[in-house]
Design a protein around this motif. Structure first.
Motif, PDB file in Angstrom:
ATOM      1  N   UNK A  46      85.900  32.853  14.828  1.00  0.00           N
ATOM      2  CA  UNK A  46      85.109  33.823  14.604  1.00  0.00           C
ATOM      3  C   UNK A  46      84.191  33.506  13.219  1.00  0.00           C
ATOM      4  N   UNK A  47      82.869  33.856  13.586  1.00  0.00           N
ATOM      5  CA  UNK A  47      81.488  33.674  12.678  1.00  0.00           C
ATOM      6  C   UNK A  47      81.222  34.932  12.338  1.00  0.00           C
ATOM      7  N   UNK A  48      80.871  35.571  11.340  1.00  0.00           N
ATOM      8  CA  UNK A  48      80.329  36.274  10.790  1.00  0.00           C
ATOM      9  C   UNK A  48      79.226  35.896   9.971  1.00  0.00           C
ATOM     10  N   UNK A  49      77.732  36.251  10.584  1.00  0.00           N
ATOM     11  CA  UNK A  49      76.513  35.748  10.105  1.00  0.00           C
ATOM     12  C   UNK A  49      75.300  36.388  10.569  1.00  0.00           C
ATOM     13  N   UNK A  50      74.558  36.668   9.444  1.00  0.00           N
ATOM     14  CA  UNK A  50      73.435  37.305   9.681  1.00  0.00           C
ATOM     15  C   UNK A  50      72.284  36.481  10.512  1.00  0.00           C
ATOM     16  N   UNK A  51      72.618  35.202  10.524  1.00  0.00           N
ATOM     17  CA  UNK A  51      71.765  34.170  11.467  1.00  0.00           C
ATOM     18  C   UNK A  51      72.018  34.954  12.797  1.00  0.00           C
ATOM     19  N   UNK A  52      72.862  35.755  13.255  1.00  0.00           N
ATOM     20  CA  UNK A  52      72.641  36.033  14.790  1.00  0.00           C
ATOM     21  C   UNK A  52      72.244  37.405  14.661  1.00  0.00           C
ATOM     22  N   UNK A  53      71.557  37.910  13.822  1.00  0.00           N
ATOM     23  CA  UNK A  53      70.719  39.043  13.963  1.00  0.00           C
ATOM     24  C   UNK A  53      69.769  38.967  15.016  1.00  0.00           C
ATOM     25  N   UNK A  54      69.397  39.811  15.927  1.00  0.00           N
ATOM     26  CA  UNK A  54      68.528  40.070  16.915  1.00  0.00           C
ATOM     27  C   UNK A  54      68.802  39.096  18.152  1.00  0.00           C
ATOM     28  N   UNK A  55      69.767  38.470  18.081  1.00  0.00           N
ATOM     29  CA  UNK A  55      70.218  37.410  19.310  1.00  0.00           C
ATOM     30  C   UNK A  55      71.342  38.338  20.044  1.00  0.00           C
ATOM     31  N   UNK A  56      71.208  37.874  21.331  1.00  0.00           N
ATOM     32  CA  UNK A  56      72.130  38.283  22.340  1.00  0.00           C
ATOM     33  C   UNK A  56      73.571  37.593  22.091  1.00  0.00           C
ATOM     34  N   UNK A  57      74.513  38.049  22.573  1.00  0.00           N
ATOM     35  CA  UNK A  57      75.778  37.474  22.820  1.00  0.00           C
ATOM     36  C   UNK A  57      75.603  36.007  23.139  1.00  0.00           C
ATOM     37  N   UNK A  58      74.890  36.074  24.536  1.00  0.00           N
ATOM     38  CA  UNK A  58      74.700  34.433  25.065  1.00  0.00           C
ATOM     39  C   UNK A  58      73.781  33.654  24.304  1.00  0.00           C
ATOM     40  N   UNK A  59      72.791  34.234  23.459  1.00  0.00           N
ATOM     41  CA  UNK A  59      71.796  33.286  22.735  1.00  0.00           C
ATOM     42  C   UNK A  59      73.091  32.877  21.598  1.00  0.00           C
ATOM     43  N   UNK A  60      73.748  33.723  20.932  1.00  0.00           N
ATOM     44  CA  UNK A  60      74.844  33.214  19.819  1.00  0.00           C
ATOM     45  C   UNK A  60      75.551  32.255  20.205  1.00  0.00           C
ATOM     46  N   UNK A  61      76.355  32.458  21.473  1.00  0.00           N
ATOM     47  CA  UNK A  61      77.183  31.357  21.848  1.00  0.00           C
ATOM     48  C   UNK A  61      76.670  30.118  22.128  1.00  0.00           C
ATOM     49  N   UNK A  62      75.380  30.094  22.592  1.00  0.00           N
ATOM     50  CA  UNK A  62      74.597  28.823  23.005  1.00  0.00           C
ATOM     51  C   UNK A  62      74.184  28.109  21.491  1.00  0.00           C
ATOM     52  N   UNK A  63      73.712  28.927  20.451  1.00  0.00           N
ATOM     53  CA  UNK A  63      73.571  28.477  19.117  1.00  0.00           C
ATOM     54  C   UNK A  63      74.738  27.645  18.880  1.00  0.00           C
TER      55      UNK A  63
END
Length: 96
Positions: A46-63
């Motif tokens: 579980x990662x809670x981070x504002x670095x994910x703002x504006x990113x889709x679920x797939x983009x977050x997972x790829x990151x």
């Protein structure tokens, strides 16, 4: 250094999470594909981070997969990700 510790360090450095949980579920997969008895092969993260703002679920997972590419090539066989912004986590918590 253990796999979970390496993952934690990489995620903390890259994403500055407000919350980070890394749970080793390897023991639940004994005898399944990808479990070689060494452990640290199956994780829930579980990662809670504002670095994910504006990113889709797939983009977050790829990151996250890109951050942990060395671990995924080494021992990590399965990685279950929950990736949320701080606002998303607060909304999810408010509904409980």
């Amino acid at each position: 250094m253990q796999i979970a510790d390496r993952m934690r360090r990489k995620i903390e450095e890259a994403l500055a999470p407000a919350q980070l949980e890394i749970i080793d579920d390897s023991h639940r997969h004994a005898g399944h594909a990808g479990h070689d008895g060494r452990g640290e092969s199956h994780f829930r993260v579980l990662i809670v981070s504002d670095a994910f703002a504006g990113k889709s679920r797939v983009e977050r997972q790829r990151l996250v997969y890109d951050l942990l590419s060395a671990e995924l090539k080494d021992r990590v066989h399965a990685l279950s990700l929950t990736t949320l912004t701080l606002a998303e986590a607060e909304r999810a918590g408010a509904g409980r």
